[in-house]
Design an enzyme around this catalytic site. Structure first.
Site, PDB file in Angstrom:
ATOM      1  N   LYS A 127       0.921  -1.417  -0.096  1.00  0.00           N
ATOM      2  CA  LYS A 127      -0.084   0.099   0.027  1.00  0.00           C
ATOM      3  C   LYS A 127       0.735   1.318  -0.055  1.00  0.00           C
ATOM      4  O   LYS A 127       0.678   2.053  -0.873  1.00  0.00           O
ATOM      5  CB  LYS A 127      -0.965  -0.099   1.189  1.00  0.00           C
ATOM      6  CG  LYS A 127      -1.875   1.124   1.368  1.00  0.00           C
ATOM      7  CD  LYS A 127      -3.016   0.802   2.540  1.00  0.00           C
ATOM      8  CE  LYS A 127      -3.600   2.145   2.806  1.00  0.00           C
ATOM      9  NZ  LYS A 127      -4.403   2.030   3.882  1.00  0.00           N
ATOM     10  N   GLY A 138      -4.728  -1.918   5.139  1.00  0.00           N
ATOM     11  CA  GLY A 138      -4.114  -3.058   4.445  1.00  0.00           C
ATOM     12  C   GLY A 138      -4.620  -4.394   4.701  1.00  0.00           C
ATOM     13  O   GLY A 138      -4.806  -5.395   4.008  1.00  0.00           O
ATOM     14  N   ARG A 139      -4.886  -4.622   6.106  1.00  0.00           N
ATOM     15  CA  ARG A 139      -5.548  -5.854   6.501  1.00  0.00           C
ATOM     16  C   ARG A 139      -6.989  -6.333   6.025  1.00  0.00           C
ATOM     17  O   ARG A 139      -7.616  -7.274   6.053  1.00  0.00           O
ATOM     18  CB  ARG A 139      -5.368  -6.330   7.752  1.00  0.00           C
ATOM     19  CG  ARG A 139      -6.107  -4.996   8.811  1.00  0.00           C
ATOM     20  CD  ARG A 139      -5.447  -5.392  10.170  1.00  0.00           C
ATOM     21  NE  ARG A 139      -6.250  -4.066  11.240  1.00  0.00           N
ATOM     22  CZ  ARG A 139      -5.489  -2.890  11.165  1.00  0.00           C
ATOM     23  NH1 ARG A 139      -4.455  -2.789  10.524  1.00  0.00           N
ATOM     24  NH2 ARG A 139      -5.950  -2.275  11.959  1.00  0.00           N
ATOM     25  N   GLU A 148      10.730  -4.653   4.237  1.00  0.00           N
ATOM     26  CA  GLU A 148      10.854  -6.114   3.651  1.00  0.00           C
ATOM     27  C   GLU A 148      10.400  -6.282   2.372  1.00  0.00           C
ATOM     28  O   GLU A 148      10.937  -6.838   1.622  1.00  0.00           O
ATOM     29  CB  GLU A 148       9.740  -7.046   4.558  1.00  0.00           C
ATOM     30  CG  GLU A 148      10.097  -6.987   6.209  1.00  0.00           C
ATOM     31  CD  GLU A 148       9.391  -6.198   6.964  1.00  0.00           C
ATOM     32  OE1 GLU A 148       9.180  -5.116   6.387  1.00  0.00           O
ATOM     33  OE2 GLU A 148       9.147  -6.537   8.018  1.00  0.00           O
ATOM     34  N   GLU A 202      -4.054  -6.957  14.990  1.00  0.00           N
ATOM     35  CA  GLU A 202      -3.658  -5.665  14.614  1.00  0.00           C
ATOM     36  C   GLU A 202      -4.869  -4.678  14.669  1.00  0.00           C
ATOM     37  O   GLU A 202      -4.678  -3.314  14.910  1.00  0.00           O
ATOM     38  CB  GLU A 202      -3.204  -5.657  13.319  1.00  0.00           C
ATOM     39  CG  GLU A 202      -2.384  -4.313  12.891  1.00  0.00           C
ATOM     40  CD  GLU A 202      -1.503  -4.757  11.334  1.00  0.00           C
ATOM     41  OE1 GLU A 202      -0.468  -5.110  11.674  1.00  0.00           O
ATOM     42  OE2 GLU A 202      -2.035  -4.402  10.361  1.00  0.00           O
ATOM     43  N   HIS A 240      -3.950 -33.790  17.331  1.00  0.00           N
ATOM     44  CA  HIS A 240      -2.794 -34.293  17.631  1.00  0.00           C
ATOM     45  C   HIS A 240      -1.682 -33.548  18.245  1.00  0.00           C
ATOM     46  O   HIS A 240      -0.460 -34.209  18.000  1.00  0.00           O
ATOM     47  CB  HIS A 240      -2.379 -35.439  16.417  1.00  0.00           C
ATOM     48  CG  HIS A 240      -3.500 -36.430  16.095  1.00  0.00           C
ATOM     49  ND1 HIS A 240      -3.735 -37.623  16.595  1.00  0.00           N
ATOM     50  CD2 HIS A 240      -4.489 -36.028  15.274  1.00  0.00           C
ATOM     51  CE1 HIS A 240      -4.836 -38.047  16.066  1.00  0.00           C
ATOM     52  NE2 HIS A 240      -5.343 -37.127  15.268  1.00  0.00           N
ATOM     53  N   LYS A 244       9.623  -1.079  13.889  1.00  0.00           N
ATOM     54  CA  LYS A 244      10.392  -0.778  12.361  1.00  0.00           C
ATOM     55  C   LYS A 244      11.235   0.373  12.663  1.00  0.00           C
ATOM     56  O   LYS A 244      12.483   0.262  12.024  1.00  0.00           O
ATOM     57  CB  LYS A 244       9.163   0.058  11.651  1.00  0.00           C
ATOM     58  CG  LYS A 244       8.222  -1.165  11.226  1.00  0.00           C
ATOM     59  CD  LYS A 244       7.106  -0.451  10.344  1.00  0.00           C
ATOM     60  CE  LYS A 244       6.038  -1.348   9.989  1.00  0.00           C
ATOM     61  NZ  LYS A 244       4.958  -0.512   9.205  1.00  0.00           N
TER      62      LYS A 244
END
Ligand code: F6P
Length: 536
Positions: free
Chosen positions: A196, A254-255, A202, A340, A371, A500
């Site tokens: 965005k 963003g999410r 990253e 978030e 399990h 960050k």
């Protein structure tokens, strides 16, 4: 507030009541479940009774949930700390007129959608090619909301894949980009840089690596790059031609962005028609959320159950357990969506939140989790409310018997969590195996299941694009409702900033070009050891 107080008192008064006793009322299962679109949401295996539900609904009303919901759909600036509207719903319902700041935003949404469809068709039908011919592989480089949504949904809709193979790179760990790119042919690969902001370290680092990889064998590497971003300037600076840049407005968080250009890899994989069905499934839930009475409103009910378990009963975590292998990345996606959004300690008005923020969300698909960690869920000292998701049928021809077993396991787990197994029953079982005396007593204790552990089940016919859209919209709105009831802003994420900033400042300390003056002893010692290890 007195409703919170009443809820807390009601919880204390009913905490030890066996949940199973609530089913003395033969109408319990129907009364404590709700249906909408393709979904049945069963919350009868919780300790919520009519009084608790009525108090929870009063909480939603007192928080002004209905008005806040309308404000969101109407494009008001409800993301107050960033001064933005919250309109991801506009990406899946492009009809009519929707004004933000006096301007209809839908023509732009429709135009971008049309460009995405045209581009996806060109790629899928071989009109857009790489140097080596038709595109065989797509690599999406993004992180957080620019990765989790498309990665989760592309996996979820694997039975609908008819396009190029889609791969996802998110981690700045070079292992990720290396391992994804290594087996691919750069001449038939399309790289999408999804960010965005187009500043995320990253993503920009991985993008540079991918460009160098492409440039080693492709004469015009930029021609095989596309970008999804709100920043036309930065995508241009990276060298991506405007016809392959797909933008979205700042009112899409963003999410919450999977429904627009961030969904490009999904559209490439399943095709525009299925992508539109995915949008339609979400839009159907939007309409339900906007109009259904609170007491029969799926996202509202999920939120109220969440508030009951977390803020009223004090259960700090919630397990999301899809009995649907294709939803194996759903828990990771929900971790960002929920944590978030609602992991905040300050209310929207700047005061301290008077109660706990949203829960820790985690999970794995069933039956694998059974399990691994279900031991703790059944017999641990903490109560973990569980959220089961289950399709009536799978997509795999000839494997109906496996799906039946999957479903039986899902229902068995929620039954076991509620029913438990008392010491008398455990003793009888062991007696039948010949145990006696103190050994019988000791062994029986280990085989007791306390029961009375709450769970909900979301049932749907089959994981189609339409159904997946609905599931995600239910969760999005659930997060919104919990945020409104808690009085926080679900749409900012200031809590990600400090780390960050510090990472940027630490990079020169790690390569030795900055002494790191003022940093704490632990950080400096770890940095020194890293430098020493690397030098060897
Ligand atoms: O660091 C958190 C975050 O800002 C998320 O909210 C977002 O989804 C992610 O980073 C990626 O941001 P962008 O799409 O701008 O690269």
């Amino acid at each position: 507030m007195t409703i919170w107080h009443d809820l807390s008192r009601h919880h204390t008064a009913t905490a030890n009541r066996p949940m199973l006793a609530l089913f003395d009322d033969p109408a319990r299962a129907g009364d404590f479940s709700a249906e909408a679109a393709n979904f049945l949401f069963d919350y009868s295996k919780t300790n919520i009774d009519a009084k608790a539900r009525s108090l929870l609904l009063s909480l939603a009303e007192a928080a002004g949930l209905a008005a806040r919901r309308e404000a969101m759909f109407a494009g008001e600036l409800i993301n107050e700390t960033e001064g933005r509207a919250v309109l991801h719903t506009a990406l899946r319902n492009m009809q009519g007129v929707l004004e933000v700041g006096g301007q209809d935003v839908l023509p732009e949404v429709r135009a971008t959608h049309a460009r995405l469809v045209a581009f996806a068709r060109d790629v899928r039908e071989g009109r857009f090619c790489g140097q080596g011919g038709a595109i065989t592989d797509v690599v999406n480089i993004g992180i957080g909301g620019s990765d989790l949504g498309p990665a989760m949904a592309t996996l979820a809709l694997a039975p609908y894949h008819t396009g190029p193979r889609c791969h996802f790179v998110s981690n700045v760990d070079g292992a990720h980009v290396h391992d994804v790119l290594a087996p691919l042919n750069p001449e038939t690969t399309l790289v999408i840089i999804a960010s965005k902001t187009f500043t995320t370290i990253e993503t920009m680092t991985n993008a540079a690596t991918a460009r160098a990889w492409m440039a080693a064998s492709v004469a015009d590497p930029a021609a095989q790059f596309a970008a999804v971003s709100s920043s036309a300037e930065r995508t241009a600076a990276f060298g991506i031609a405007p016809e392959r840049v797909f933008g979205f407005a700042d009112w899409v968080g963003g999410r919450y962005s999977l429904w627009g250009p961030i969904g490009l890899p999904l559209m490439l994989a399943i095709g525009p028609a299925h992508f539109d069905a995915f949008l339609a499934g979400a839009a159907e839930i939007d309409a339900h959320f906007r109009t259904a009475p609170l007491a029969r409103n799926l996202p509202v009910l999920l939120a109220l159950v969440g508030i009951w378990h977390n803020q009223v009963c004090g259960h700090a975590t919630r397990a999301v357990l899809p009995y649907d292998q294709h939803l194996s990345r759903l828990p990771a996606y929900l971790q960002q969506l929920e944590m978030e959004s609602n992991g905040k300690r300050v209310a929207i008005n700047g005061s301290d939140l008077p109660r706990h923020s949203g829960p820790v969300v985690w999970g794995e698909p069933g039956t694998n989790g059974q399990h691994a960690f279900y031991q703790l869920i059944h017999q641990g000292t903490r109560v973990v409310p569980c959220e089961f998701l289950l399709a009536a049928e799978g997509h795999e021809p000839g494997l109906d018997h496996q799906h039946l077993l999957l479903a039986a396991n899902c229902l068995a787990q929620s039954e076991a969590l509620m029913r438990g197994r008392g010491v008398a029953e455990a003793t009888t079982l062991l007696q039948a195996k010949g145990l006696r005396g103190t050994e019988l007593e000791r062994q029986a204790r280990h085989r007791v299941f306390p029961g009375n552990r709450p769970s909900t089940t979301l049932l749907y016919p089959r994981l189609t694009p339409h159904v997946l859209g609905g599931i995600l919209a239910i969760y999005e709105h659930r997060v919104f409702c919990e945020g409104v009831i808690l009085g926080l802003n679900s749409f900012d994420q200031w809590g990600v900033e400090l780390g960050k900033e510090l990472a940027l400042a630490l990079a020169p300390v790690l390569d030795g070009s900055d002494p790191g003056t003022g940093k704490d002893g632990s950080t400096l010692a770890l940095a020194a050891r890293l430098r020493a290890l690397r030098e060897h």
